[in-house]
Enzyme design. Structure first.
Site, PDB file in Angstrom:
ATOM      1  N   HIS A 124      -0.352   3.340   5.793  1.00  0.00           N
ATOM      2  CA  HIS A 124       0.648   4.383   5.565  1.00  0.00           C
ATOM      3  C   HIS A 124       1.104   4.439   4.106  1.00  0.00           C
ATOM      4  CE1 HIS A 124       4.134   1.630   5.249  1.00  0.00           C
ATOM      5  NE2 HIS A 124       3.505   0.900   6.158  1.00  0.00           N
TER       6      HIS A 124
ATOM      7  N   HIS B 109     -13.940   6.259  -3.918  1.00  0.00           N
ATOM      8  CA  HIS B 109     -14.959   5.889  -2.935  1.00  0.00           C
ATOM      9  C   HIS B 109     -14.589   4.535  -2.355  1.00  0.00           C
ATOM     10  CE1 HIS B 109     -19.584   5.355  -2.064  1.00  0.00           C
ATOM     11  NE2 HIS B 109     -18.824   5.018  -1.040  1.00  0.00           N
TER      12      HIS B 109
END
Length: 223
Positions: A138, A147
């Site tokens: 979160h 990436h």
């Protein structure tokens, strides 16, 4: 930003390498219609990946129907070059087994592979790769062209700068900030902030070298 709940649709793909095979496979499993692949390698033209035909050169995609496009190229610098120089509509690909919290933001061009988890209020920028079983906790922020390799685990509130690569199985502790175009080695544990354009490896991760600016790849200037 687009919603992760967007229904699968038709897409085109740029790039016909190994990463493209993973993208096409994930798309087909998840119900997307992959209409065509475009690549500059003439030896690949007329062939296919998982039943999807390959055309070329890539600038021919500008003559194709206006269908959302995924740049299926793992290297962030090359991905960025195509995105900035081709005036296309960018698609978003979410694998059917990925779990994306409704409050998370997923931007166009991003691919979330099998087993990815993106938790509440995370923000994923454009053209990010979330590879298999990567977890974004979160309130994380991933800027464009990031990436995450398979099995990466970002704890809560991590901020990752544009173009940064996390190697397979690496982790970052809560609240860490990682700069732009940095590389975190496979299995590394990032326990302190990292600056732009460095390579960091180990547990805890330590900087071993700086990264020079990479020149843009040739053959992609379609302005």
């Amino acid at each position: 930003m687009s919603s992760a709940s967007k229904s699968p649709g038709t897409i085109l793909v740029i790039g016909a390498g190994g990463h493209a095979k993973a993208v096409v496979g994930a798309a087909k499993i998840s119900g997307y219609d992959v209409r065509a692949i475009y690549d500059d390698d003439e030896s690949k033209w007329g062939k296919g990946i998982l039943g999807v035909p390959i055309f070329g050169p890539i600038n021919r995609i500008l003559d194709a129907p206006r269908i959302p496009v995924i740049v299926a190229i793992a290297d962030g610098t090359t991905r960025k070059a195509f995105v900035e120089r081709l005036p296309l509509e960018w698609g978003t690909l979410i694998h059917t087994t990925a779990v994306i919290d409704p409050t998370a933001e997923i931007s166009p061009g991003t691919v979330a592979f099998a087993g990815v988890v993106v938790q509440a209020d995370a923000k994923i920028g454009p053209h990010v790769i979330l590879n298999a079983n990567a977890t974004v906790s979160h309130d994380c922020v991933l800027e464009e062209y990031v990436h995450l390799a398979p099995g990466v685990d970002l704890a809560s509130g991590v901020h990752v700068g544009a173009g940064t690569f996390f190697g397979i199985g690496s982790v970052a502790m809560s609240g860490i900030r990682v700069g732009c175009w940095t590389t975190v080695g496979a299995g590394a544990a990032v326990t302190a902030d990292l600056p732009d354009r460095v390579v960091a490896v180990g547990c805890p991760a330590r900087i071993i070298k700086s990264i020079e600016n990479k020149p843009l790849p040739s053959g992609v200037d379609y302005r």
